[in-house]
Design a protein around this motif. Structure first.
Motif, PDB file in Angstrom:
ATOM      1  N   GLY A 235     -14.521  -1.744   1.505  1.00  0.00           N
ATOM      2  CA  GLY A 235     -14.492  -1.781   2.963  1.00  0.00           C
ATOM      3  C   GLY A 235     -15.400  -0.688   3.505  1.00  0.00           C
ATOM      4  O   GLY A 235     -15.569   0.354   2.878  1.00  0.00           O
ATOM      5  N   SER A 236     -15.968  -0.925   4.668  1.00  0.00           N
ATOM      6  CA  SER A 236     -16.853   0.083   5.270  1.00  0.00           C
ATOM      7  C   SER A 236     -16.080   1.340   5.639  1.00  0.00           C
ATOM      8  O   SER A 236     -16.652   2.415   5.775  1.00  0.00           O
ATOM      9  N   TRP A 237     -14.790   1.231   5.773  1.00  0.00           N
ATOM     10  CA  TRP A 237     -13.911   2.337   6.156  1.00  0.00           C
ATOM     11  C   TRP A 237     -13.480   3.182   4.945  1.00  0.00           C
ATOM     12  O   TRP A 237     -12.788   4.178   5.089  1.00  0.00           O
ATOM     13  N   CYS A 238     -13.900   2.798   3.750  1.00  0.00           N
ATOM     14  CA  CYS A 238     -13.410   3.384   2.501  1.00  0.00           C
ATOM     15  C   CYS A 238     -14.379   4.446   1.967  1.00  0.00           C
ATOM     16  O   CYS A 238     -15.462   4.105   1.489  1.00  0.00           O
ATOM     17  N   PRO A 239     -14.014   5.747   2.003  1.00  0.00           N
ATOM     18  CA  PRO A 239     -14.918   6.789   1.497  1.00  0.00           C
ATOM     19  C   PRO A 239     -15.210   6.650  -0.003  1.00  0.00           C
ATOM     20  O   PRO A 239     -16.329   6.896  -0.444  1.00  0.00           O
ATOM     21  N   ALA A 240     -14.217   6.265  -0.796  1.00  0.00           N
ATOM     22  CA  ALA A 240     -14.427   6.126  -2.243  1.00  0.00           C
ATOM     23  C   ALA A 240     -15.380   4.971  -2.562  1.00  0.00           C
ATOM     24  O   ALA A 240     -16.077   5.006  -3.577  1.00  0.00           O
TER      25      ALA A 240
ATOM     26  N   LYS B 124     -10.099  -6.190   4.997  1.00  0.00           N
ATOM     27  CA  LYS B 124      -9.609  -5.634   6.269  1.00  0.00           C
ATOM     28  C   LYS B 124     -10.684  -4.844   7.001  1.00  0.00           C
ATOM     29  O   LYS B 124     -10.476  -3.696   7.391  1.00  0.00           O
ATOM     30  N   ASP B 125     -11.812  -5.465   7.182  1.00  0.00           N
ATOM     31  CA  ASP B 125     -12.952  -4.804   7.809  1.00  0.00           C
ATOM     32  C   ASP B 125     -13.386  -5.599   9.023  1.00  0.00           C
ATOM     33  O   ASP B 125     -13.124  -6.797   9.125  1.00  0.00           O
ATOM     34  N   GLU B 126     -14.061  -4.948   9.909  1.00  0.00           N
ATOM     35  CA  GLU B 126     -14.702  -5.634  11.027  1.00  0.00           C
ATOM     36  C   GLU B 126     -16.007  -6.236  10.516  1.00  0.00           C
ATOM     37  O   GLU B 126     -16.739  -5.582   9.760  1.00  0.00           O
ATOM     38  N   HIS B 127     -16.299  -7.447  10.934  1.00  0.00           N
ATOM     39  CA  HIS B 127     -17.497  -8.166  10.467  1.00  0.00           C
ATOM     40  C   HIS B 127     -18.766  -7.324  10.667  1.00  0.00           C
ATOM     41  O   HIS B 127     -19.547  -7.122   9.727  1.00  0.00           O
ATOM     42  N   ALA B 128     -18.958  -6.822  11.860  1.00  0.00           N
ATOM     43  CA  ALA B 128     -20.167  -6.048  12.166  1.00  0.00           C
ATOM     44  C   ALA B 128     -20.230  -4.759  11.352  1.00  0.00           C
ATOM     45  O   ALA B 128     -21.311  -4.359  10.902  1.00  0.00           O
ATOM     46  N   ASP B 129     -19.098  -4.110  11.151  1.00  0.00           N
ATOM     47  CA  ASP B 129     -19.078  -2.875  10.361  1.00  0.00           C
ATOM     48  C   ASP B 129     -19.471  -3.142   8.908  1.00  0.00           C
ATOM     49  O   ASP B 129     -20.209  -2.369   8.305  1.00  0.00           O
TER      50      ASP B 129
END
Length: 188
Positions: free
Chosen positions: A81-86, A111-116
């Motif tokens: 996911g784009s939100w995942c630092p690892a 669980k990510d936003e499409h654009a992200d």
């Protein structure tokens, strides 16, 4: 005058027995903590058919991809996911492995936003053969996914052969993934 009465035989040994039991529990905990695999969670999917999904393809609006379409050759399913630092730490390792073209690397955007997700791949590069998007996380439940990154190796018949929780490293690829892949390729 009150004179203390001697403790009964059982009561006298209780503090010592409690101390010995506590020492045994502590020693056992320390012994278990030395196990390098203590944080590995066994997957109930190993040796079983990969859970079915039909998910949207991130880069192709309106197209769905199912696990049935992935059968026929082994693939590596990488949850990110784009939100995942690892996932950012893992990405260069995964990219190098994907460039070997040893097997298809399928991205499972969770669980990510499409654009992200699109922006993240544009910034860091896209090592994936194809990326499916589990926007609500419903397909992830069937796979037993509880965090990102997680990676699964699925053989050509659709059987899950290996799972790794956490960011892939070169060491994990060489010491864990490739031996399992070799067995698959040799038909064992």
């Amino acid at each position: 005058m009150n004179t203390p009465t001697p403790k009964s035989g059982k009561g006298r040994w209780f503090p010592l027995a409690s101390f010995v039991l506590l020492a045994i529990l502590l020693a056992n905990g320390l012994w278990l903590a030395r196990n390098p695999d203590r944080e590995k969670l066994p997957s109930p999917l190993i040796g079983k058919p990969a859970p079915q999904f039909s998910l949207p393809v991130l880069h192709e609006a309106g197209r769905l991809l199912s696990t049935n379409e992935l059968r026929g050759a082994p693939y590596l399913l990488n949850v990110w996911g784009s939100w995942c630092p690892a996932c950012r730490d893992e990405h260069p390792v995964l990219t190098r492995f994907a460039e070997t073209k040893r097997l298809r690397v399928i991205g499972f955007n969770w669980k990510d936003e499409h654009a992200d997700a699109l922006r993240w791949l544009e910034e860091f590069g896209n090592p994936y053969f194809v990326v499916v998007a589990d926007y609500e996380g419903k397909a992830a439940i069937d796979w037993g996914i509880y965090g990102a990154p997680e990676t699964f190796l699925v053989d050509g018949q659709g059987i899950v052969r290996w799972k790794f929780v956490g960011p892939l490293t070169d060491k994990v690829i060489v010491e864990e993934l490739l031996p399992v892949l070799d067995k698959i390729e040799k038909g064992r």
